[in-house]
Scaffold this active site. Structure first.
Site, short mmCIF file in Angstrom:
data_model
loop_
_atom_site.label_atom_id
_atom_site.label_comp_id
_atom_site.label_asym_id
_atom_site.label_seq_id
_atom_site.Cartn_x
_atom_site.Cartn_y
_atom_site.Cartn_z
N LYS A 85 -8.02 -26.40 52.55
CA LYS A 85 -8.48 -27.77 52.88
C LYS A 85 -8.03 -28.73 51.78
O LYS A 85 -8.11 -28.38 50.59
CB LYS A 85 -10.01 -27.73 52.98
CG LYS A 85 -10.68 -28.99 53.50
CD LYS A 85 -12.19 -28.76 53.65
CE LYS A 85 -12.93 -29.95 54.22
NZ LYS A 85 -14.37 -29.70 54.42
N SER A 91 -16.10 -30.88 59.00
CA SER A 91 -14.94 -31.61 58.53
C SER A 91 -13.72 -30.73 58.25
O SER A 91 -12.62 -31.24 58.14
CB SER A 91 -15.30 -32.37 57.25
OG SER A 91 -15.63 -31.45 56.22
N SER A 110 -19.68 -27.99 57.60
CA SER A 110 -18.25 -28.20 57.80
C SER A 110 -17.36 -26.96 57.82
O SER A 110 -16.18 -27.07 58.10
CB SER A 110 -17.70 -29.16 56.75
OG SER A 110 -18.03 -30.46 57.11
#
Ligand code: GLN
Length: 523
Positions: free
Chosen positions: A90, A165, A189
């Site tokens: 990420k 997310s 997330s």
């Protein structure tokens, strides 16, 4: 990125194979790290224009890493536990010399001066860092739609969101673009996108994995964790990244059990709790059916089922949306165009200031001249106005309000008190049960744009996930069904703090007894 159209595509085998299988093939010399990395790079090149999971893929860096690992292996030198295995990360974890954008314009050009501890651990394990995945801006959101740069689509249905997310990381694993991925989970997330993309994702205990080098969103809630196609893969990746780190003051100084070795040992006398409040109105019928069926599977495996109550869970979303924005407003204060972040165009800004001054002087507006921002303040203002997107600004405003004098006691302090009650609910429940099982989201994934303009509706989707962050306990999501229209449904399992071993073993029992994890998105 080099694409060789003459090479046969191994996309099918890539999406079907787990990290564990790749590692066995690599160790047996059936495939090299370079070949495996190239397969994944080719697969990314052929499908990611449709999915949008990656913000950046550096094929050369990945292939160089892979070649170096192959060279060491061929010389009989020791290699790490993930040697040659591609891992997607990420884009909110610092990687030395690489862009770390948090999918925000304000960090569009930020190159990290050091490696996050998790990155350092992945390097030490000889993982191949294949690329950086898309996220909601600063990890604020649940659909990856607040990214300043691109949309990410759900590999099961390209019109729908992968969740967020960490939507890029989840979509990458679900579409077979990387066998493993790293995400961060502040209020769901990792677990929520894992559920919406039909893969396994885990938020460890707060402090289990070092946050050093993770760009902070809400420091008392943030936790880094693994994504994989199987529980075993997630155990392996967790084992690689967990552990005490003196550079993170909240890091827990507790030994890391060998999760990947114990994961196949079933739990005996397992007591599974189901939460009364989780099966109320608003829960989609297909999700409820799938989750209840999962509870029945546990029963058939010898577990006992127990109703438990988390009476304060109805306040969890409200509590989270005071605490998380409060911490975010403080964490994001550093992006002022001086310490960090892109600075507004200074020439333009100074010209604007001069023009304003001239106008006020001509009008003889003394008060206006007194109020005129200094160049510095104007620079801050413009930098932040241009650099942050609407959701991040909303959170900063909410948090600044909740922390301001006169409101602090009513909002922030009260939220901290409710947080303690939520934690106590879990403590009480875990006196009666070993694991809690339930839905991860109230419904399967939704259409891109469906929630646009309704932030409150977006926030309410976090109903089942934020409590674990508020309580600091670990949570895992794994596939447990499919809707009639073919969308994945996730099962959430939760355990007491530091009981990741129990959580993984409990999850593995279910996975072994079912086939949901074998379903793959086909693009
Ligand atoms: N959806 C939640 C939020 O928007 C959780 C985000 C996260 O875990 N990073 O804050």
């Amino acid at each position: 990125m080099p694409i060789d159209p003459t090479r046969p595509t191994s996309a099918m085998s890539l999406t079907a194979q787990t990290a564990g299988e790749h590692l066995r093939n690599l160790a047996a010399g059936e495939i090299t790290a370079v070949e495996l990395t190239r397969d994944y790079l080719d697969h990314i090149a052929s499908i990611d224009n449709r999915v949008g999971a990656f913000l950046r893929v550096d094929a050369d860096v990945a292939l160089t890493q892979a070649a170096e690992i192959d060279a060491r292996r061929s010389k009989g030198q020791p290699v790490g536990r993930l040697a040659g295995l591609p891992v997607a990360v990420k884009d909110n974890l610092c990687e030395r010399g690489q862009l770390t954008t948090c999918a925000s314009r304000i960090l569009a050009n930020f190159r990290a001066p050091y490696d996050a501890t998790v990155i350092a651990k992945l390097r030490a394990a000889d993982a191949v860092l294949i690329g950086r995945t898309n996220l909601d801006e600063f990890a604020m959101g649940g659909s990856t739609e607040t990214s300043a740069f691109q949309l990410t689509r759900n590999p099961w249905d390209l019109e729908r969101t992968p969740g967020g997310s960490s939507g890029g990381s989840a979509a990458s694993v679900a579409a077979g673009m990387s066998p493993l991925a790293i995400g961060s989970d502040t209020g769901g997330s990792i677990r929520q996108p894992a559920g919406l993309c039909g893969i396994v994702g885990m938020k460890p205990t707060y402090g289990r994995v070092s946050r050093f080098g993770l760009v902070a969103f809400a420091s008392s809630l943030d936790q880094i964790g693994p994504f994989g196609q199987s529980v075993e893969d997630v155990a392996l990746l967790l084992e690689t990244i967990a552990g005490h780190d003196p550079r993170d003051s909240t890091s827990l100084n507790a030994p890391v059990p060998p999760y990947s070795q114990s994961v196949n040992k079933p739990l005996t006398g397992l007591r599974i709790g189901w939460v009364r409040e989780h099966f109320g109105p608003g829960l989609d019928a297909e999700v409820e059916t799938a989750v209840r069926a999962a509870l029945d599977i546990y029963k058939s495996l010898g577990a006992t089922l127990h109703e438990v109550s988390l009476p304060h869970s109805k306040y969890a979303v409200a509590t989270y949306y005071v605490i998380a924005p409060s911490e975010a407003s403080s964490n994001l204060a550093r992006y002022d165009g001086v310490h960090y972040g892109d600075r507004t165009d200074e020439k333009e800004m100074l010209a604007e200031l001069a023009a304003d001054r001239k106008r006020l002087e001509a009008a003889g507006d003394r008060a206006g001249l007194d109020d005129l921002d200094s160049a510095l303040v104007r620079m801050y203002r413009r930098t932040r106005a241009n650099g942050f997107g609407p959701e991040v600004k909303r959170r900063i405003m909410l948090g600044t309000y909740a922390l301001s004098a006169g409101y602090y006691d009513a909002y922030y302090l009260k939220a901290l008190k409710v947080r303690r009650l939520i934690r106590q609910d879990f403590d009480r429940a875990f006196e009666k049960v070993d694991l809690i099982a339930g839905p991860i989201t109230a419904a399967p994934t939704f259409k891109l744009g469906e929630m646009a303009g309704d932030p409150l509706a977006m926030y309410l989707l976090d109903l089942y996930t934020v409590s674990a962050n508020l309580a600091g306990i670990p949570g895992l999501c794994l596939p447990c069904g499919q809707s009639e229209s073919g969308l994945p449904i996730g099962l959430q399992l939760q355990a007491p703090a530091l009981e990741e071993d129990r959580l993984l073993r409990g999850a593995q029992m279910y996975e072994q007894a079912t086939n949901w994890h074998k379903n793959r998105a086909t693009l």
